[in-house]
Write an enzyme that holds these catalytic residues in place. Structure first.
Site, PDB file in Angstrom:
ATOM      1  N   ASN A  10      -3.102   4.106  -1.748  1.00  0.00           N
ATOM      2  CA  ASN A  10      -3.382   4.691  -0.525  1.00  0.00           C
ATOM      3  C   ASN A  10      -2.718   3.745   0.715  1.00  0.00           C
ATOM      4  OD1 ASN A  10      -3.972   6.108   1.788  1.00  0.00           O
ATOM      5  ND2 ASN A  10      -6.294   5.535   1.711  1.00  0.00           N
ATOM      6  N   LYS A  12      -1.961   4.645   3.620  1.00  0.00           N
ATOM      7  CA  LYS A  12      -2.809   4.722   5.051  1.00  0.00           C
ATOM      8  C   LYS A  12      -1.626   5.013   6.064  1.00  0.00           C
ATOM      9  CE  LYS A  12      -6.992   2.570   3.340  1.00  0.00           C
ATOM     10  NZ  LYS A  12      -8.106   2.051   3.719  1.00  0.00           N
ATOM     11  N   HIS A  95     -11.298  11.004   2.803  1.00  0.00           N
ATOM     12  CA  HIS A  95     -11.466   9.557   2.977  1.00  0.00           C
ATOM     13  C   HIS A  95     -12.478   9.044   4.048  1.00  0.00           C
ATOM     14  CE1 HIS A  95     -10.274   5.394   3.745  1.00  0.00           C
ATOM     15  NE2 HIS A  95      -9.802   5.293   2.456  1.00  0.00           N
ATOM     16  N   GLU A  97     -12.172   7.105   6.192  1.00  0.00           N
ATOM     17  CA  GLU A  97     -11.556   7.054   7.864  1.00  0.00           C
ATOM     18  C   GLU A  97     -11.505   8.508   8.476  1.00  0.00           C
ATOM     19  OE1 GLU A  97      -8.292   4.656   6.344  1.00  0.00           O
ATOM     20  OE2 GLU A  97      -9.678   2.966   5.946  1.00  0.00           O
ATOM     21  N   GLU A 167     -16.190   4.944  -2.641  1.00  0.00           N
ATOM     22  CA  GLU A 167     -15.545   4.017  -1.723  1.00  0.00           C
ATOM     23  C   GLU A 167     -16.818   3.574  -0.850  1.00  0.00           C
ATOM     24  OE1 GLU A 167     -11.104   4.036  -1.567  1.00  0.00           O
ATOM     25  OE2 GLU A 167     -11.940   5.262  -0.016  1.00  0.00           O
ATOM     26  N   GLY A 173     -11.364  -2.188   3.430  1.00  0.00           N
ATOM     27  CA  GLY A 173     -10.665  -3.050   4.053  1.00  0.00           C
ATOM     28  C   GLY A 173     -11.252  -4.344   4.628  1.00  0.00           C
ATOM     29  N   SER A 212     -11.554  -2.734  -1.213  1.00  0.00           N
ATOM     30  CA  SER A 212     -11.243  -3.947  -1.436  1.00  0.00           C
ATOM     31  C   SER A 212     -10.647  -4.388  -3.079  1.00  0.00           C
ATOM     32  CB  SER A 212     -12.159  -4.994  -0.772  1.00  0.00           C
ATOM     33  OG  SER A 212     -12.210  -4.897   0.649  1.00  0.00           O
TER      34      SER A 212
HETATM   35  P1  PGA Z   1      -8.760  -1.212   0.835  1.00  0.00           P
HETATM   36  O1  PGA Z   1      -8.798   0.515   1.121  1.00  0.00           O
HETATM   37  O2  PGA Z   1      -8.215  -1.277  -0.647  1.00  0.00           O
HETATM   38  O3  PGA Z   1      -7.766  -1.827   1.804  1.00  0.00           O
HETATM   39  O4  PGA Z   1     -10.090  -1.806   0.944  1.00  0.00           O
HETATM   40  C1  PGA Z   1      -9.488   1.181   0.202  1.00  0.00           C
HETATM   41  C2  PGA Z   1      -9.148   2.539   0.595  1.00  0.00           C
HETATM   42  O5  PGA Z   1      -9.492   2.907   1.915  1.00  0.00           O
HETATM   43  O6  PGA Z   1      -8.905   3.513  -0.311  1.00  0.00           O
END
Ligand code: PGA
Length: 255
Positions: A10, A12, A95, A97, A167, A173, A212
Site C-alpha cells: 500500500n 498510500k 483502511h 486512515e 491492522e 506506521g 509495521s
Molecule cells: P505500515 O502501514 O506498514 O507503514 O505500518 C500498513 C498499512 O497501513 O497498511
C-alpha cells in the site's frame, strides 16, 4: 486447506508517476518467489502507468479506495468501473486512515465492498482496533462489529473470495507491530466470525496482517498458521525490503 499467501504493498499518498514507474520496475525486475501472490496499490494517479508496466507480470494491481457508485455526479470520486478498466484486480477498502480522516463508516465500507465485487474487483477490507479500544479490552467487540458490517449480505462464494486485513491502528506506521502470536490469535478470531456465516467459505478467506511489517519481522508473522500474508505500507516503498517480505511468505506453500 491451502490458502495461497498474498503480500500487498500500500503505497498510500506517495510516489509521483515517475517514482511509481521506477518502483514497480524495480519490483518486477527481480524473480518473484513461486507460491506467493503479490499486488501493489499505487495512488490513483499512478494506476495507468503501473498497469502498463505490469501487463505481462504476475504482480497484481490494486487501488487504495473506491466509491460505490458506477458513475455519476460524485466530484472527486473514482468508481469500481474505472478501476477495473485500468486493470485493477484488488482494491483496499476501509483502511483505518480512511476511517479516521475521511469519514469512512462501517456502512460505507460495506457498500464499497459490495461495489468492488460487482465490478470484478477483489476487496481487501481492513479492520482493526484503536489503541484506546485495545486498552479498554474492546478489541474483539470492535473487530466483530467491523467484520459483520463489511460482510453483511455477501454470498458464501464471495465470502471465500474476500480478502481481509487485520491492522491494529496502533501498529500502523508506528514501528510497533503486533506480536505474531497476538496477530494470529485475532486473525483466528476473525475466521471464527466468518465461520458462523459459512464454515466452508471461511476456510478459503485470506486474512492478512498489517501494521509495521518489515523485512526484519516478517518471519514472526509468516510462521503463524492463520496469517495468510501481509498488507505493507512503509516498507513497500523500497523494492528490496518489499521483496524480502514477499520471500518471507514463500516457505508457506512448501510446508
Ligand atoms: P505500515 O502501514 O506498514 O507503514 O505500518 C500498513 C498499512 O497501513 O497498511
Amino acid at each position: 486447506m491451502a490458502r495461497i499467501p498474498l503480500v500487498v504493498g500500500n503505497w498510500k499518498m506517495n510516489t509521483t508517476v515517475a517514482e511509481a514507474r521506477a518502483l514497480v520496475a524495480a519490483i518486477t525486475r527481480s524473480a518473484l518467489p513461486a507460491g506467493v501472490e503479490v499486488a501493489v496499490c499505487p495512488p490513483f494517479t499512478g494506476l495507468a502507468d503501473v498497469s502498463r508496466i505490469l501487463e505481462r507480470s504476475a504482480v497484481g494491481l490494486g487501488a487504495q479506495d473506491v466509491f460505490w457508485e458506477a458513475a455519476g455526479a460524485f466530484t472527486g470520486e473514482v468508481s469500481p468501473v474505472m478501476l477495473a478498466d485500468l486493470g485493477c484486480r484488488y482494491v483496499i477498502v476501509g483502511h483505518s486512515e480512511r476511517r479516521q480522516h475521511f469519514g469512512d463508516t462501517d456502512e460505507n465500507v460495506a457498500r464499497k465492498t459490495r461495489a468492488a465485487f460487482s465490478h470484478t474487483l477483489t476487496p481487501i477490507v481492513c479492520v482493526g482496533e484503536r489503541v484506546d479500544e485495545r486498552d479498554a479490552r474492546q478489541t474483539e467487540r470492535v473487530i466483530t462489529r467491523q467484520v459483520e458490517a463489511a460482510t453483511a449480505g455477501l454470498s458464501a462464494e464471495l465470502l471465500g473470495h474476500l480478502v481481509l486485513a487485520y491492522e491494529p491502528v496502533w501498529a500502523i506506521g508506528t514501528g510497533r507491530a503486533a506480536t505474531g502470536m497476538e496477530a494470529n490469535r485475532i486473525i483466528g478470531f476473525i475466521r471464527s466470525i466468518l465461520a458462523t456465516r459459512d464454515n466452508a467459505a471461511s476456510a478459503h478467506t485470506r486474512i492478512l496482517y498489517g501494521g509495521s511489517v518489515t523485512a526484519d519481522n516478517v518471519a514472526e508473522f509468516s510462521q503463524q498458521p492463520e496469517i495468510d500474508g501481509a498488507l505493507v505500507g512503509g516498507a513497500s516503498l523500497d523494492a528490496r525490503k518489499f521483496l524480502a517480505i514477499i520471500s518471507g511468505f514463500a516457505h508457506r506453500t512448501l510446508a
